[in-house]
Design a protein around this motif. Structure first.
Motif, short mmCIF file in Angstrom:
data_model
loop_
_atom_site.label_atom_id
_atom_site.label_comp_id
_atom_site.label_asym_id
_atom_site.label_seq_id
_atom_site.Cartn_x
_atom_site.Cartn_y
_atom_site.Cartn_z
N VAL A 58 0.84 -1.21 0.00
CA VAL A 58 0.00 0.00 0.00
C VAL A 58 0.87 1.25 0.00
O VAL A 58 0.62 2.21 -0.72
N GLN A 59 1.93 1.22 0.82
CA GLN A 59 2.78 2.40 0.92
C GLN A 59 3.63 2.59 -0.33
O GLN A 59 4.02 3.70 -0.67
N GLY A 60 3.93 1.51 -1.01
CA GLY A 60 4.84 1.60 -2.15
C GLY A 60 4.15 1.93 -3.45
O GLY A 60 4.76 2.46 -4.37
N ARG A 61 2.85 1.65 -3.54
CA ARG A 61 2.21 1.84 -4.85
C ARG A 61 1.97 3.32 -5.10
O ARG A 61 1.81 4.11 -4.17
N SER A 118 -0.21 6.24 -5.89
CA SER A 118 -1.62 6.48 -5.65
C SER A 118 -2.06 7.73 -6.39
O SER A 118 -1.33 8.70 -6.54
N VAL A 158 9.97 20.88 6.52
CA VAL A 158 9.06 20.49 7.61
C VAL A 158 9.74 19.63 8.66
O VAL A 158 9.26 19.52 9.78
N ALA A 159 10.88 19.05 8.30
CA ALA A 159 11.59 18.14 9.21
C ALA A 159 10.59 17.15 9.81
O ALA A 159 10.44 17.04 11.01
N ALA A 160 9.88 16.48 8.91
CA ALA A 160 8.79 15.60 9.34
C ALA A 160 9.32 14.41 10.13
O ALA A 160 10.28 13.78 9.70
N PRO A 161 8.71 14.13 11.27
CA PRO A 161 9.17 12.97 12.06
C PRO A 161 8.70 11.67 11.42
O PRO A 161 7.65 11.63 10.79
N PRO A 163 5.61 8.75 13.94
CA PRO A 163 4.17 8.47 13.98
C PRO A 163 3.80 7.29 13.08
O PRO A 163 3.00 6.44 13.46
N GLY A 164 4.40 7.25 11.89
CA GLY A 164 4.12 6.15 10.98
C GLY A 164 4.59 4.84 11.55
O GLY A 164 3.88 3.83 11.49
N LEU A 202 2.31 3.67 14.40
CA LEU A 202 1.04 3.13 13.90
C LEU A 202 1.23 1.73 13.32
O LEU A 202 0.45 0.82 13.60
N MET A 204 -5.21 10.88 12.16
CA MET A 204 -3.96 11.47 11.67
C MET A 204 -3.90 11.48 10.14
O MET A 204 -2.85 11.75 9.57
N GLY A 205 -4.98 11.14 9.53
CA GLY A 205 -5.02 11.33 8.08
C GLY A 205 -4.84 10.08 7.27
O GLY A 205 -4.87 10.14 6.06
N ARG A 206 -4.63 8.95 7.88
CA ARG A 206 -4.53 7.74 7.08
C ARG A 206 -4.71 6.52 7.98
O ARG A 206 -4.50 6.59 9.18
N GLY A 222 -2.47 18.46 7.27
CA GLY A 222 -2.32 17.96 8.64
C GLY A 222 -2.34 16.45 8.64
O GLY A 222 -2.99 15.83 7.79
N GLY A 223 -1.59 15.87 9.55
CA GLY A 223 -1.54 14.41 9.65
C GLY A 223 -0.71 13.80 8.54
O GLY A 223 0.21 14.42 8.02
N PHE A 224 -1.06 12.59 8.16
CA PHE A 224 -0.32 11.90 7.11
C PHE A 224 -0.81 12.38 5.75
O PHE A 224 -2.02 12.37 5.50
N ARG A 266 0.16 12.26 1.41
CA ARG A 266 0.98 11.67 0.36
C ARG A 266 1.19 12.75 -0.69
O ARG A 266 0.23 13.29 -1.23
N GLN A 313 6.76 9.96 -5.25
CA GLN A 313 5.74 10.13 -4.21
C GLN A 313 6.35 9.78 -2.86
O GLN A 313 7.17 8.89 -2.75
N PHE A 344 4.39 13.18 7.61
CA PHE A 344 3.50 13.49 8.73
C PHE A 344 3.66 14.97 9.04
O PHE A 344 4.74 15.44 9.38
N GLN A 354 5.50 21.06 12.41
CA GLN A 354 6.02 20.98 11.04
C GLN A 354 5.52 22.17 10.21
O GLN A 354 6.28 22.72 9.41
N HIS A 409 7.50 25.16 11.18
CA HIS A 409 8.85 25.01 10.65
C HIS A 409 8.88 25.32 9.16
O HIS A 409 9.83 25.91 8.65
N TYR A 410 7.83 24.92 8.49
CA TYR A 410 7.75 25.13 7.05
C TYR A 410 7.73 26.63 6.72
O TYR A 410 8.46 27.09 5.84
#
Lengths: 307, 273
Positions: free
Chosen positions: A26-29, A31, A47-50, A53-54, A57, A303-305, B206-208, B210, B219, B223, B228, B231-232
């Motif tokens: 799912v994560q690799g395809r 979308s 954004v220095a995204a952490p 969380p992923g 989960l 959290m959006g997914r 917000g959140g996850f 893609r 792609q 998060f 974030q 920071h952006y």
């Protein structure tokens, strides 16, 4: 931990692997439901995204699947629980040396107070008896499941006087204990045996009957105090008590003050009469797995997914 | 406004080198517009001696005129996929407005040129408005303009003193391009309009999420939380500041291309309102 059907654990492993592969796919395809952005490299730095969380989960999802899968295999946990058929005899020293004041207010009074705590901490249903000893041993409370009666019996403990017949006390305690079930003897004394039978022999005999002897050494060696009415220094014979505990398959604890004595006896009250028991953990596993799965799915959606 | 833009270019720090085309500058030189009379000094062109003034003054008087030049207006407009994005409309729409305004400044004998992904567009034999129109309508299909290559073409093909406008998000500007920028800054009157990030004031995410890279198509999942987003905003401001300093240090005039008004963005870069 053991399982009723360990072969079904393979199902849990296969479920986890399947979930893992599904997530990777799912994560690799590619979308169609993606948002275009000018430059991902910049966004990544901006954004220095952490990444946790992923990972949390995914980890929670796999754990919930593993728990649910393991529940199928019928897990059993081995726990030490208070024995319902437990019997314990508390032997309290009332010899003349127990009038020493190195443990406030006196060794005898501190022992009495600690005995009260010990009985209170015993699991409900555990039978308790009380034996006191000085020149001779005396049964002041036969084994009873009524803990209040045992507490009341503590009021009948005689004033400290005379010699110390530890062996006699252990022998009397042994007579009181039933032949089967979970049994123990708890001895509270300053440890200088000077009358009656050899306590070590009795402790060894008890060990053959699978009755552990726990010894609590009350008093200090370096207080410089004398036993009231004598010229003897107030000491305890720790070596003798340790030897007794070793011979009886129990444990020795030293209590230099009233608080230590109280906590040592309280701890013994909670743990002396324990038995190993297998607990069916299938339902808790299934419940925990289901709850974790629900939390993960709702958390993922919030959290959006869904991970 | 376009006249003011043209005047700003004429009086810019880089002198256009296309002399004698009816656009006087502040500099003394060859032209038609009278500036002053002064006493003849050896070396003055004798054709510039004002005989009537000489008769009145009793000594030789020379007519000093303003230098007369024509502009060369060149533009590099980034039409890469990253410029096709925007909050309300694509950034290329604002870039096109800026380019149109730029070419509208072309008058009389001014010449226009445009550097596209396929090369240099320089209409032969055309001047002024016609030349500007041809450049504005130039299209490159199927190929994406790479900034370093466009700079190479500009350096090789444009006349010294040309006014060069670059509108881009500058994401493909290499880190080691400072020398090239410096050279262009010396050769030409360079103006850079860098496309402002559509979400410069905060990501609406917000959140996850893609996301797909507009340029490469790659792609990735991110998060995005409150931290974030903050920071952006800071990072975007820092990038604007750094890019502005980098180009400014290389002698470029800089400005931000706002998505909602490309024309105004260009004029603001010249300090015009």
């Amino acid at each position: 931990m053991s399982f009723t059907n360990p072969a079904l654990l393979l199902v849990a492993v296969l479920l986890c692997l399947a979930c893992s592969f599904l997530l990777r796919w799912v994560q690799g395809r590619k979308s169609a439901q993606t948002l275009a952005y000018t430059n991902l490299a910049f966004l990544d730095a901006a954004v220095a995204a952490p990444v946790w969380p992923g990972r949390v989960l995914v980890g929670a999802l796999l754990l919930s699947v593993a728990l649910l899968g393991s529940a199928l295999a019928g897990p059993h946990l081995t726990a030490r629980v208070p024995a319902k058929d437990g019997s314990v005899v508390l032997c309290i020293d009332t010899s003349g040396s127990m009038t020493s004041q190195d443990v406030a207010p006196t060794r005898a009074e501190a022992a009495k107070a600690a005995a009260r705590t010990f009985i209170s901490e015993l699991p409900a249903g555990t039978k308790v008896g009380v034996v006191t000893f000085s020149t001779a041993a005396q049964l002041i409370q036969p084994l009873t499941p009524d803990h209040q009666a045992a507490l009341d019996a503590l009021a009948r403990i005689p004033e400290p006087n005379g010699a110390t017949a530890i062996g006699d006390a252990l022998a009397l305690a042994a007579q009181q204990l039933p032949n089967t079930g979970h049994r123990a003897v708890v001895l509270v004394t300053d440890g200088v045996n000077n009358n009656g039978v050899d306590p070590l022999e009795v402790a060894k005999f008890l060990a053959t009957k699978h009755v552990p002897v726990y010894t609590i050494g009350i008093g200090t060696n370096d207080s410089g105090q004398l036993i009231p009415g004598t010229n003897e220094a107030a000491t305890i014979d720790e070596d003798a008590l340790r030897a007794l505990a070793d011979a009886g398959g129990g444990a020795y604890v030293k209590a230099a003050d009233a608080q230590q004595l109280k906590s040592a006896l309280a701890q013994l009250g909670r743990t002396t009469i324990l038995e190993k028991k297998k607990i069916d953990a299938a339902m808790p596993f299934a419940f925990a797995g289901g709850l974790l799965l629900i939390i993960t799915l709702f958390g993922g959606m919030a959290m959006g997914r869904i991970p | 406004m376009t006249t003011q833009l043209r005047n700003a270019l004429l009086r810019g720090k880089r002198r256009p080198r296309n002399f004698g085309a009816g656009s006087p500058t502040n500099f003394r030189g060859d032209g038609y517009e009278f500036a002053e009379l002064r006493q003849y000094v050896a070396g003055d062109d004798t054709r510039r001696i004002d005989w009537a003034a000489t008769a009145r003054a009793g000594t030789l008087q020379t007519r000093v005129v303003l230098e007369d030049v024509a502009l060369t207006l060149a533009a590099i407009i980034d039409d890469s996929p990253s410029m096709q994005l925007g909050r309300a409309r694509p950034l290329t729409a604002a870039a096109t407005e800026a380019m149109t305004t730029w070419y509208e400044a072309a008058l009389a004998d001014d010449r226009c040129a445009r550097i596209t992904a396929t090369g240099l567009v320089a209409p032969l034999g055309m001047r002024g408005f016609r030349s500007a129109l041809a450049c504005a309508n130039a299209r490159s299909t199927g190929v994406t303009l790479a900034l370093p290559r466009a700079f190479d073409i500009a350096r090789a093909a444009l006349p010294r003193g040309a006014a060069l406008l670059v509108v881009s998000d500058f994401f493909d500007l290499p880190d080691d391009a400072d020398r090239m920028l410096g050279e262009l800054g010396v050769l030409f009157d360079c103006t850079a309009l860098f496309a402002r990030d559509p979400w410069y004031d905060g990501l609406p995410l917000g959140g996850f999420v893609r996301l797909q890279d507009a340029e490469t198509g790659a792609q990735r999942q991110f998060f995005i939380g409150r931290k974030q987003r903050a920071h952006y905003v800071k990072s975007v401001a820092q990038r604007e500041e750094l890019l502005s300093k980098r180009l400014g240090d290389s002698g470029w005039r800089t400005g931000l291309l706002h998505e909602d008004d490309g024309r105004q963005s260009l004029l603001q870069a010249f300090g015009l309102r």
